[in-house]
Design an enzyme around this catalytic site. Structure first.
Site, mmCIF file in Angstrom:
data_model
loop_
_atom_site.group_PDB
_atom_site.id
_atom_site.type_symbol
_atom_site.label_atom_id
_atom_site.label_comp_id
_atom_site.label_asym_id
_atom_site.label_seq_id
_atom_site.Cartn_x
_atom_site.Cartn_y
_atom_site.Cartn_z
ATOM 1 N N GLU A 1 -4.907 6.755 -2.636
ATOM 2 C CA GLU A 1 -5.090 5.617 -1.727
ATOM 3 C C GLU A 1 -5.320 4.295 -2.462
ATOM 4 O OE1 GLU A 1 -4.225 5.689 1.158
ATOM 5 O OE2 GLU A 1 -4.103 7.868 1.331
ATOM 6 N N HIS B 1 0.838 -1.209 0.000
ATOM 7 C CA HIS B 1 0.000 0.000 0.000
ATOM 8 C C HIS B 1 0.871 1.257 0.000
ATOM 9 C CE1 HIS B 1 -3.420 2.686 1.098
ATOM 10 N NE2 HIS B 1 -2.473 3.316 1.761
ATOM 11 N N GLU B 2 1.841 1.309 0.910
ATOM 12 C CA GLU B 2 2.684 2.502 1.016
ATOM 13 C C GLU B 2 3.485 2.717 -0.275
ATOM 14 O OE1 GLU B 2 1.963 4.493 3.127
ATOM 15 O OE2 GLU B 2 1.057 3.310 4.725
ATOM 16 N N ARG C 1 -11.107 9.791 1.501
ATOM 17 C CA ARG C 1 -10.181 9.208 0.525
ATOM 18 C C ARG C 1 -10.181 7.677 0.581
ATOM 19 N NH1 ARG C 1 -4.682 11.763 2.896
ATOM 20 N NH2 ARG C 1 -5.756 13.551 1.991
ATOM 21 N N ARG D 1 -21.937 5.063 14.134
ATOM 22 C CA ARG D 1 -21.438 3.688 14.200
ATOM 23 C C ARG D 1 -22.608 2.697 14.114
ATOM 24 N NH1 ARG D 1 -16.635 1.487 14.847
ATOM 25 N NH2 ARG D 1 -16.437 1.129 17.079
ATOM 26 N N TRP E 1 -20.979 10.198 17.464
ATOM 27 C CA TRP E 1 -20.059 9.163 16.948
ATOM 28 C C TRP E 1 -20.730 7.796 16.982
ATOM 29 C CZ3 TRP E 1 -15.658 8.419 14.325
ATOM 30 C CH2 TRP E 1 -14.923 7.227 14.509
ATOM 31 N N HIS F 1 -6.581 9.163 12.576
ATOM 32 C CA HIS F 1 -6.820 10.247 11.629
ATOM 33 C C HIS F 1 -7.599 11.417 12.220
ATOM 34 C CE1 HIS F 1 -5.943 6.554 9.532
ATOM 35 N NE2 HIS F 1 -5.633 7.235 8.448
HETATM 36 C C1 D0Z Z 1 2.168 11.277 5.775
HETATM 37 C C2 D0Z Z 1 0.100 9.845 3.471
HETATM 38 C C3 D0Z Z 1 -0.286 9.208 2.132
HETATM 39 C C4 D0Z Z 1 -0.041 10.074 0.922
HETATM 40 C C5 D0Z Z 1 -1.145 11.001 0.609
HETATM 41 C C6 D0Z Z 1 -0.917 11.653 -0.714
HETATM 42 C C7 D0Z Z 1 0.285 8.680 4.472
HETATM 43 C C8 D0Z Z 1 -0.704 7.218 6.187
HETATM 44 C C9 D0Z Z 1 -1.749 6.125 5.927
HETATM 45 C C10 D0Z Z 1 -1.461 4.847 6.729
HETATM 46 C C11 D0Z Z 1 -2.465 3.679 6.667
HETATM 47 C C12 D0Z Z 1 -2.015 2.628 7.676
HETATM 48 C C13 D0Z Z 1 -2.275 1.284 7.098
HETATM 49 C C14 D0Z Z 1 -2.375 1.461 5.597
HETATM 50 C C15 D0Z Z 1 -2.427 2.928 5.324
HETATM 51 C C16 D0Z Z 1 -3.906 4.126 7.032
HETATM 52 C C17 D0Z Z 1 -6.383 3.658 6.954
HETATM 53 C C18 D0Z Z 1 -7.421 3.022 6.015
HETATM 54 C C19 D0Z Z 1 -6.981 1.817 5.270
HETATM 55 C C20 D0Z Z 1 -6.458 1.949 3.997
HETATM 56 C C21 D0Z Z 1 -6.078 0.849 3.253
HETATM 57 C C22 D0Z Z 1 -6.229 -0.423 3.789
HETATM 58 C C23 D0Z Z 1 -6.750 -0.581 5.066
HETATM 59 C C24 D0Z Z 1 -7.137 0.552 5.805
HETATM 60 C C25 D0Z Z 1 -6.582 3.046 8.342
HETATM 61 C C26 D0Z Z 1 -1.743 5.793 4.405
HETATM 62 N N1 D0Z Z 1 1.349 10.556 3.330
HETATM 63 N N2 D0Z Z 1 -1.638 12.887 -0.871
HETATM 64 N N3 D0Z Z 1 -0.757 8.345 5.277
HETATM 65 N N4 D0Z Z 1 -4.998 3.437 6.539
HETATM 66 O O1 D0Z Z 1 0.426 12.588 4.435
HETATM 67 O O2 D0Z Z 1 2.717 12.580 3.678
HETATM 68 O O3 D0Z Z 1 1.321 8.096 4.535
HETATM 69 O O4 D0Z Z 1 -4.074 5.029 7.815
HETATM 70 O O5 D0Z Z 1 -5.894 -1.504 3.024
HETATM 71 O O6 D0Z Z 1 -7.541 3.454 9.003
HETATM 72 O O7 D0Z Z 1 -5.791 2.181 8.742
HETATM 73 O O8 D0Z Z 1 -2.785 6.042 3.765
HETATM 74 O O9 D0Z Z 1 -0.723 5.321 3.880
HETATM 75 S S1 D0Z Z 1 1.642 11.876 4.273
HETATM 76 ZN ZN ZN Z 2 -2.474 5.349 2.000
#
Ligand code: D0Z
Ligand code: ZN
Length: 357
Positions: free
Chosen positions: A181, A153-154, A292, A259, A255, A283
């Protein structure tokens, strides 16, 4: 708001079906006292603090027990995968689609493991430092399937950053936030048993029976379908706070209303305004928008379908992996290279043939 409502009304029946199925399974585990018919389910039973994804109770949800081995964690451990190797595994997938190798600076400046000598924020993230190719990730990678998917993902963010590096600064971004995302998650959808077996992370030549197939679809549903209402409600709460529609003395009550309404879950013990449960979601205090992710969980399936078509795949979509496919890679890279220089509808149409999510 209207757009997320529109999308939610389309996918809600699918969620309701899954919720009903999960409630049935939880009833047989914990009894009808704790999990009553026709009522919201106590949130803590889903194996995740926010009940946002249900993969941690997959063993409970598995439709046909014992017919499939989807245990990638065991295989990773057995083969001694460390953080670097897991990141390289993700890199290799992107390289197989024609993306470049990660620059040396990525490997020098990223943080892939938890440092032993100091406290750090271990929440996974991807960073585009200068818009000129200095890209890094920060993740305390452990040897688990979940962390493997998260690295992929990252790297989706990282490869988007690298793809639009030649755009003017203002055009360096996702077509919309949901696109950013959805890149890594689209790749995640291609991590089928076939792919995992081909890179040695599942035993080769597993019999693919109908039962095994349904098991995997349940696993994907527990991650992807289960997420949808949560993905929607976080910002709905936040927009209410920002507009004043949700006053401070109702922060927690509102909230849990959301839910209940969207996820069909409720608090396992009484809550009050002395509690601030939304604050437990990274978040919210982190001030990261959340719609997103809702949009991504819709879009990634559109991307997956389009790329599989581009790859000439004709079988059922859930068996498709675009790993190593040149044409799918080309189409994907073309879209990413545009960044936010074109309206997102144009980007979507170019890849999928439709202007609507
Ligand atoms: C720090 C942003 C991304 C770039 C934006 C460009 C960033 C962190 C965030 C972290 C994660 C943690 C686990 C996977 C991603 C996150 C959400 C929802 C989710 C998403 C996919 C999935 C399962 C859950 C959660 C990310 N860069 N404009 N953000 N995921 O702003 O410079 O790194 O929170 O399969 O609730 O876990 O999107 O990578 S920054
Ligand atoms: Zn992400």
């Amino acid at each position: 708001e209207a757009e997320t409502d529109r999308l939610w009304s389309q996918v809600k029946p699918l969620y309701d079906g899954l919720h009903c199925y999960a409630r049935g399974k939880l009833q047989s585990e914990y009894g009808k006292e704790l999990v009553p018919d026709g009522k919201p389910v106590p949130a803590h039973l889903f194996g995740n603090m926010w009940a946002q994804q249900w993969n941690n109770i997959y063993d409970l949800l598995e439709p046909y027990s014992g017919v499939s081995n989807l245990d990638v964690t065991a295989e990773l451990k057995k083969q001694g995968y460390d953080a670097k190797r897991m990141t390289e595994s993700a890199e290799l997938f992107y390289v197989s689609l024609g993306f470049p190798e990660l620059p040396d600076s990525f490997w020098e400046r990223s943080m892939l493991t938890r440092p032993r000598d100091r406290e750090v924020d271990c929440y996974a993230s991807a960073w585009n430092i200068d818009g000129k190719g200095d890209v890094r990730i920060k993740q305390c990678i452990q040897t688990t399937e979940e962390d493997l998917y998260t690295v992929y993902h990252e790297l989706g963010h990282i490869y988007y950053n690298l793809s639009y590096v030649d755009q003017p600064y203002l055009f360096q971004g996702g077509a919309h936030d949901g696109f950013h995302e959805a890149i890594g998650d689209t790749i995640n959808l291609s991590m089928t048993e076939g792919y995992l077996a081909s890179v040695g992370l599942l035993p080769k030549g597993m019999k693919s029976s109908r039962e095994a197939l349904i098991n995997r679809q349940m696993k994907v549903a527990s991650e992807k379908i289960a997420f949808l209402p949560f993905g929607k409600l976080v910002d709905q709460w936040r927009w209410g706070v920002f507009s004043g529609a949700i006053p401070p003395e109702k922060y927690n009550e509102a909230w849990w209303e959301l839910r209940r309404k969207y996820q069909g879950v409720e608090a396992q013990i009484a809550r009050s305004e002395a509690d601030f449960d939304p604050g437990a979601k990274y978040h919210v205090p982190g001030n990261t928008p959340y719609t997103r992710y809702f949009l991504s969980f819709v879009l990634q399936f559109q991307f997956h379908r389009a790329l599989c078509e581009a790859a000439g795949f004709t079988g059922p979509l859930h068996e498709c992996s675009i790993y190593g496919n040149e044409e799918a890679g080309r189409r994907f890279r073309e879209m990413l290279a545009q960044g936010v220089s074109q309206p997102w509808q144009d980007a979507l149409e170019k890849l999928t043939g439709t202007r609507q999510m």
